[in-house]
Structure formats: C-alpha cells, structure tokens
Design a protein around this motif. Sequence first.
Motif, PDB file in Angstrom:
ATOM      1  N   PHE A  18       0.821  -1.206   0.000  1.00  0.00           N
ATOM      2  CA  PHE A  18       0.000   0.000   0.000  1.00  0.00           C
ATOM      3  C   PHE A  18       0.859   1.263   0.000  1.00  0.00           C
ATOM      4  O   PHE A  18       0.463   2.281  -0.567  1.00  0.00           O
ATOM      5  N   VAL A  19       2.044   1.202   0.595  1.00  0.00           N
ATOM      6  CA  VAL A  19       2.961   2.349   0.533  1.00  0.00           C
ATOM      7  C   VAL A  19       3.321   2.623  -0.924  1.00  0.00           C
ATOM      8  O   VAL A  19       3.325   3.779  -1.366  1.00  0.00           O
ATOM      9  N   THR A  20       3.612   1.576  -1.707  1.00  0.00           N
ATOM     10  CA  THR A  20       3.946   1.782  -3.120  1.00  0.00           C
ATOM     11  C   THR A  20       2.762   2.338  -3.898  1.00  0.00           C
ATOM     12  O   THR A  20       2.943   2.982  -4.931  1.00  0.00           O
ATOM     13  N   LEU A  21       1.544   2.106  -3.407  1.00  0.00           N
ATOM     14  CA  LEU A  21       0.346   2.666  -4.043  1.00  0.00           C
ATOM     15  C   LEU A  21       0.051   4.077  -3.541  1.00  0.00           C
ATOM     16  O   LEU A  21      -0.928   4.690  -3.961  1.00  0.00           O
ATOM     17  N   GLY A  22       0.873   4.560  -2.587  1.00  0.00           N
ATOM     18  CA  GLY A  22       0.719   5.934  -2.111  1.00  0.00           C
ATOM     19  C   GLY A  22      -0.093   6.086  -0.845  1.00  0.00           C
ATOM     20  O   GLY A  22      -0.472   7.196  -0.482  1.00  0.00           O
ATOM     21  N   PHE A  23      -0.371   4.972  -0.155  1.00  0.00           N
ATOM     22  CA  PHE A  23      -1.159   5.086   1.069  1.00  0.00           C
ATOM     23  C   PHE A  23      -0.450   4.354   2.209  1.00  0.00           C
ATOM     24  O   PHE A  23      -0.583   3.149   2.371  1.00  0.00           O
ATOM     25  N   PRO A  24       0.311   5.097   3.039  1.00  0.00           N
ATOM     26  CA  PRO A  24       1.058   4.463   4.132  1.00  0.00           C
ATOM     27  C   PRO A  24       0.146   3.977   5.252  1.00  0.00           C
ATOM     28  O   PRO A  24      -0.949   4.508   5.450  1.00  0.00           O
ATOM     29  N   ASN A  25       0.623   2.953   5.944  1.00  0.00           N
ATOM     30  CA  ASN A  25      -0.046   2.410   7.132  1.00  0.00           C
ATOM     31  C   ASN A  25      -1.422   1.835   6.832  1.00  0.00           C
ATOM     32  O   ASN A  25      -2.295   1.809   7.685  1.00  0.00           O
TER      33      ASN A  25
END
Length: 145
Positions: A18-25
Amino acid sequence: MLCRVIHLGDLDPIMAGFVTLGFPNCRGAIDGSHIPIQAPEHLAAQYINCKGCFPMVLQAMVDHCGQFTDIFIGWSGRMHNARMFRNSSLYQKLETGTSFPQQKIMVGDMEMPLCIVGDVAYSLMLWLMKPYISHLDPSRDRFNV
C-alpha cells in the motif's frame, strides 16, 4: 446469514504494497458487491434493491494486490454497505482494536493508526479512510487518487 473469514498473507508485505500505491499504514481496501440470486419467493421483498434486482451483498476486504483478506456475505440486497459493515465481525474487531496491531506512524505532525480504505458509502473512522467528496482542491484530489 453466512459468515466466513479468510486471512491471507503477512501484514508487513501488505502494508509495504500500500505504501507503493501511495497510502502508508494501510492494511486493506473494503467494498461491497451485489451478487444476483434467485430470491426465495416468500422473501423476495427482503432482497429487492433500489435497482429492482434481487441480490445478496458480499463485503470484501482486499490487500494491495486485490486478494481477499476478509469476506462477509449473506445479507439481502436491501442492506446498505455501511450497515452490513457495522454488523460484520471485521468491524467489531476494528472497533475494539483487536484486528490489527496497535501500530502508528507519523504523517507530518499527525499520528496515523493502521487503517483500511473504503468508498464514500462507509463512515469515516480513525481506522477507516474514505475519499473526499464534492468540490475538490488539488491536494484532496491527489488524496482520492
């Protein structure tokens, strides 16, 4: 009503995805889907939805690759996604803090708990993010993307 929970994968790779998709945590994305069925004649009124179909509602949470990590099914098509979610075991676990580890990150000067993302049908919670609606400035539009 049928209830089955599937848990696939390790939390760390999902969050990294999800971090690579732009949404951390983020732990997952949730939505509902109407599955057409042949409604029982004596219960047809309980199954008809706003479009005149007779579906059963499936609620699913997926990981960053779109693989199911939680499934909740069995409610009639008259049920709104948000109401079905509030009646699911996933909601109960998220609300009580027993679904995910108590893991937080700092985003700017804000502490962000582990969360899931959903569409506008869901209620905004500390652990459930949803898109902005209405007239969007560029930063809110980027968030939605």
